[in-house]
Write a protein that holds these residues in place. Sequence first.
Motif, PDB file in Angstrom:
ATOM      1  N   VAL A  44       0.835  -1.205   0.000  1.00  0.00           N
ATOM      2  CA  VAL A  44       0.000   0.000   0.000  1.00  0.00           C
ATOM      3  C   VAL A  44       0.871   1.256   0.000  1.00  0.00           C
ATOM      4  CG1 VAL A  44      -1.748   1.295   1.287  1.00  0.00           C
ATOM      5  CG2 VAL A  44      -1.927  -1.194   1.092  1.00  0.00           C
ATOM      6  N   THR A  60       0.769   4.032  -2.912  1.00  0.00           N
ATOM      7  CA  THR A  60       0.418   5.433  -2.659  1.00  0.00           C
ATOM      8  C   THR A  60       1.573   6.373  -2.977  1.00  0.00           C
ATOM      9  OG1 THR A  60       0.930   5.153  -0.297  1.00  0.00           O
ATOM     10  CG2 THR A  60      -1.385   4.927  -0.965  1.00  0.00           C
ATOM     11  N   SER A  61       2.802   5.890  -2.900  1.00  0.00           N
ATOM     12  CA  SER A  61       3.952   6.710  -3.296  1.00  0.00           C
ATOM     13  C   SER A  61       4.065   6.796  -4.809  1.00  0.00           C
ATOM     14  CB  SER A  61       5.244   6.132  -2.714  1.00  0.00           C
ATOM     15  OG  SER A  61       5.256   6.242  -1.328  1.00  0.00           O
ATOM     16  N   LEU A  72       1.811   6.610  -6.923  1.00  0.00           N
ATOM     17  CA  LEU A  72       0.727   7.423  -7.470  1.00  0.00           C
ATOM     18  C   LEU A  72       1.262   8.779  -7.932  1.00  0.00           C
ATOM     19  CD1 LEU A  72      -2.344   7.836  -7.899  1.00  0.00           C
ATOM     20  CD2 LEU A  72      -2.449   8.647  -5.546  1.00  0.00           C
ATOM     21  N   LEU A 104      -4.223  14.153  -2.462  1.00  0.00           N
ATOM     22  CA  LEU A 104      -3.777  12.784  -2.712  1.00  0.00           C
ATOM     23  C   LEU A 104      -2.788  12.299  -1.654  1.00  0.00           C
ATOM     24  CD1 LEU A 104      -3.362  12.763  -6.593  1.00  0.00           C
ATOM     25  CD2 LEU A 104      -5.230  11.807  -5.232  1.00  0.00           C
ATOM     26  N   ASP A 105      -2.122  13.240  -0.996  1.00  0.00           N
ATOM     27  CA  ASP A 105      -1.163  12.854   0.039  1.00  0.00           C
ATOM     28  C   ASP A 105      -1.841  12.151   1.214  1.00  0.00           C
ATOM     29  OD1 ASP A 105      -2.299  15.525   0.523  1.00  0.00           O
ATOM     30  OD2 ASP A 105      -1.030  15.522   2.316  1.00  0.00           O
ATOM     31  N   TYR A 112      -3.773   9.656   1.181  1.00  0.00           N
ATOM     32  CA  TYR A 112      -3.728   8.204   1.029  1.00  0.00           C
ATOM     33  C   TYR A 112      -2.417   7.642   1.567  1.00  0.00           C
ATOM     34  CZ  TYR A 112      -7.837   8.946  -1.813  1.00  0.00           C
ATOM     35  OH  TYR A 112      -9.077   9.319  -2.238  1.00  0.00           O
ATOM     36  N   TRP A 113      -1.314   8.294   1.216  1.00  0.00           N
ATOM     37  CA  TRP A 113      -0.019   7.862   1.731  1.00  0.00           C
ATOM     38  C   TRP A 113       0.020   8.048   3.244  1.00  0.00           C
ATOM     39  CZ3 TRP A 113       3.724  10.008   4.723  1.00  0.00           C
ATOM     40  CH2 TRP A 113       4.887   9.266   4.851  1.00  0.00           C
ATOM     41  N   ALA A 139      -2.017   5.393   5.022  1.00  0.00           N
ATOM     42  CA  ALA A 139      -1.324   4.112   4.967  1.00  0.00           C
ATOM     43  C   ALA A 139      -0.142   4.099   5.934  1.00  0.00           C
ATOM     44  CB  ALA A 139      -0.853   3.826   3.542  1.00  0.00           C
TER      45      ALA A 139
END
Length: 131
Positions: free
Chosen positions: A74, A78-79, A81, A96-97, A99-100, A103
């Motif tokens: 994950v 996410t990275s 992405l 979007l950050d 999500y990272w 995780a």
Amino acid sequence: FNTGSGALFRDDAQIQELVGRLAANVFAAESIVITAARELDAAHDAALGLDEQQAYLRAELAVQQAHVATPKLVLDATSELFDVTGASAVSTSKSLDRYWRNARTVATHNPVVFKARSVGDYFINGTIPTG
């Protein structure tokens, strides 16, 4: 980009490869979680006739193994992405950050190293993992 191939993103072989890796990581993470969920269901399935310790071991081992394998998949997805979407992806309006960050927070909450040690101890020494 002045270093890009000049092709549209959807036609760029490197972008296609990155998206393929991203999709594979997501698929693997989902598969691991689904498998762990099936093991949890099986542990509570009276038809299998598991005693309490067998049911616990089946469920706990599945969850711990999933916890060891899933965070890297994950976090990588996410990275990566950001490698696919470019500089505009870091815009705060897109968020979007998160999500990272989510995780990373989950992976840090129960450090993988402890779960990995517990799983290894079981497979080497037969020590029942503790939840």
